[in-house]
Design an enzyme around this catalytic site. Structure first.
Site, PDB file in Angstrom:
ATOM      1  N   HIS A 174      -3.256  13.685  24.748  1.00 23.36           N
ATOM      2  CA  HIS A 174      -1.824  13.858  24.967  1.00 23.36           C
ATOM      3  C   HIS A 174      -1.083  13.808  23.631  1.00 23.36           C
ATOM      4  CE1 HIS A 174       2.090  13.123  27.007  1.00 23.36           C
ATOM      5  NE2 HIS A 174       1.488  13.627  28.066  1.00 23.36           N
TER       6      HIS A 174
ATOM      7  N   GLU B   8      -3.837  18.989  26.512  1.00 23.02           N
ATOM      8  CA  GLU B   8      -3.885  18.390  27.846  1.00 23.02           C
ATOM      9  C   GLU B   8      -3.144  19.216  28.884  1.00 23.02           C
ATOM     10  OE1 GLU B   8      -1.049  16.559  29.295  1.00 23.02           O
ATOM     11  OE2 GLU B   8       0.197  17.362  27.715  1.00 23.02           O
TER      12      GLU B   8
ATOM     13  N   GLN C 208      13.713  11.512  28.085  1.00 23.08           N
ATOM     14  CA  GLN C 208      12.887  11.815  26.916  1.00 23.08           C
ATOM     15  C   GLN C 208      13.168  13.220  26.391  1.00 23.08           C
ATOM     16  OE1 GLN C 208       8.733  13.183  27.400  1.00 23.08           O
ATOM     17  NE2 GLN C 208       8.153  11.242  26.467  1.00 23.08           N
TER      18      GLN C 208
ATOM     19  N   LEU D  83       3.265   4.282  23.422  1.00 20.49           N
ATOM     20  CA  LEU D  83       4.326   4.189  22.421  1.00 20.49           C
ATOM     21  C   LEU D  83       4.064   5.136  21.254  1.00 20.49           C
ATOM     22  CD1 LEU D  83       6.948   2.852  21.596  1.00 20.49           C
ATOM     23  CD2 LEU D  83       5.626   0.947  20.638  1.00 20.49           C
ATOM     24  N   ALA D  84       2.803   5.309  20.896  1.00 22.15           N
ATOM     25  CA  ALA D  84       2.452   6.238  19.816  1.00 22.15           C
ATOM     26  C   ALA D  84       2.922   7.642  20.150  1.00 22.15           C
ATOM     27  CB  ALA D  84       0.946   6.226  19.578  1.00 22.15           C
ATOM     28  N   ASP D  85       2.706   8.044  21.373  1.00 23.98           N
ATOM     29  CA  ASP D  85       3.112   9.370  21.810  1.00 23.98           C
ATOM     30  C   ASP D  85       4.632   9.530  21.757  1.00 23.98           C
ATOM     31  OD1 ASP D  85       2.072  11.856  22.726  1.00 23.98           O
ATOM     32  OD2 ASP D  85       2.861  11.431  24.707  1.00 23.98           O
ATOM     33  N   GLN D  86       5.353   8.475  22.159  1.00 25.23           N
ATOM     34  CA  GLN D  86       6.810   8.519  22.201  1.00 25.23           C
ATOM     35  C   GLN D  86       7.436   8.540  20.807  1.00 25.23           C
ATOM     36  OE1 GLN D  86       8.691   8.434  25.210  1.00 25.23           O
ATOM     37  NE2 GLN D  86       6.761   8.692  26.279  1.00 25.23           N
TER      38      GLN D  86
END
Length: 339
Positions: free
Chosen positions: A307, A10, A100, A283-286
């Site tokens: 992403h 991305e 983050q 949340l999956a990405d985090q």
């Protein structure tokens, strides 16, 4: 030195933030080229530069290329030093994305840390602080550390001016986490927030939620922030289940109706509920990076985004882990991290 192509997948700022975080934790230097090549304004913006400078300050890194609009950067980390830090973006750029970047290193640092972050707290292109507080950090705290956030002043796009504090009590090792079931839903809450804007905007947003989701009564709340914090508006939908809480957000912007703001959040929530998974897209990405640092874990989520797949690719450059993606059914996927 690890060489990273910032145009992969991305092609956004997440590639840089993940690389910075993992470089701090592992001690591996990296060089990134074509920074944010997939964006309308490529190169480092203020929030990305703040993330670079924050990472460098916490680990005493040697950095080359840290300037606004820079498309190339070299980062050679030193030792992570716990302590008290203040970082200011100077715009409405996302403070949550700066956090983050540096949080992974502080989760296993040698001592406790306190951070004060100034800038945007509610930005359409980043998770708002509400998401961190309700959805992400409770899961991090189940992995061993204790992280607490306190909002002192909201900062909306485009004015910024927000401020929040973070206290991090680290853990010697992150524990693996498995989130395979959502469990029964215990609470639903729609919260419409306005600052220096008519309360009718919030009322219309909640009316839309009631129409489309059937939520009512105590499930609908209006929060009027101090006028000097505005102008700003957002709608959050909290879905608290047995094993996880998810937060979906619609952001008010000039020229966008209250109904459209509500529809944005409602659409996300309805898709999440229909999939019957514990972990939503954001949340999956985090969760990928902390689980990778823990050396294992798994969760069931919706169809992985570009992403998320890009994030997996960057993580694999720094850590000897494998990430398995398995489609279980339509819009239901299992993600498993193994060392």
């Amino acid at each position: 030195m690890i060489l990273i192509d910032g145009s992969i997948g991305e092609g956004g700022g997440q590639i840089l933030r993940t690389a910075l975080g993992l470089s701090m934790v592992t001690g591996q230097p990296f060089r990134i080229e074509k920074i944010r090549a997939g964006r309308e304004k490529p190169g480092l913006l203020r929030q990305h530069l703040t993330a670079v400078n924050a990472a460098a300050a916490i680990c005493g890194a040697s950095v080359d290329g840290a300037a606004i609009s820079s498309r190339e950067l070299s980062f050679s980390p030193g030792k992570v030093v716990a302590g008290e830090y203040t970082f200011s973006i100077g715009s409405a750029g996302s403070t949550t994305l700066v956090l983050q970047t540096v949080l992974p290193a502080l989760l296993t640092a040698s001592g406790a840390s306190s951070l004060t972050l100034e800038g945007g707290t509610h930005n359409p292109h980043a998770p708002p602080i509400d998401f961190l507080e309700k959805a992400f950090l409770p899961l991090i705290n189940r992995m061993g550390p204790t992280v607490e956030v306190a909002l002192e002043r909201a900062g909306f796009y485009p004015a910024g001016g927000g401020r929040f504090c973070v206290k991090v009590q680290p853990s010697a090792k992150l524990l693996p986490l498995d989130l395979l079931e959502r469990g029964d839903i215990k609470r639903r809450l729609a919260k419409a927030v306005v600052a220096a804007l008519p309360g009718d905007i919030a009322k219309r947003e909640l009316e839309r939620v009631e129409q489309r989701l059937g939520w009512s009564g105590e499930q609908l709340q209006i929060r009027q922030l101090p006028r000097e914090w505005g102008p700003g508006n957002l709608l959050t939908l909290e879905i608290e289940s047995e094993h996880v809480t998810e937060v979906f957000t619609g952001f008010g912007m000039k020229g966008v109706t209250a109904e459209a703001v509500a529809d944005e959040a409602v659409q996300q929530a309805r898709r999440y509920l229909a999939a019957n998974v514990p972990v939503g897209e954001c949340l999956a990405d985090q969760l990928l990076l902390p689980l990778a640092l823990a050396g294992g874990g798994s969760f069931v989520t919706q169809t992985p985004t570009r992403h998320t797949k890009t994030n997996i690719e960057v993580i694999a450059r720094f850590l000897a882990i494998t990430v398995a993606l398995q489609e279980i059914s339509r819009d239901v996927w299992r993600v498993e991290i193994r060392s």
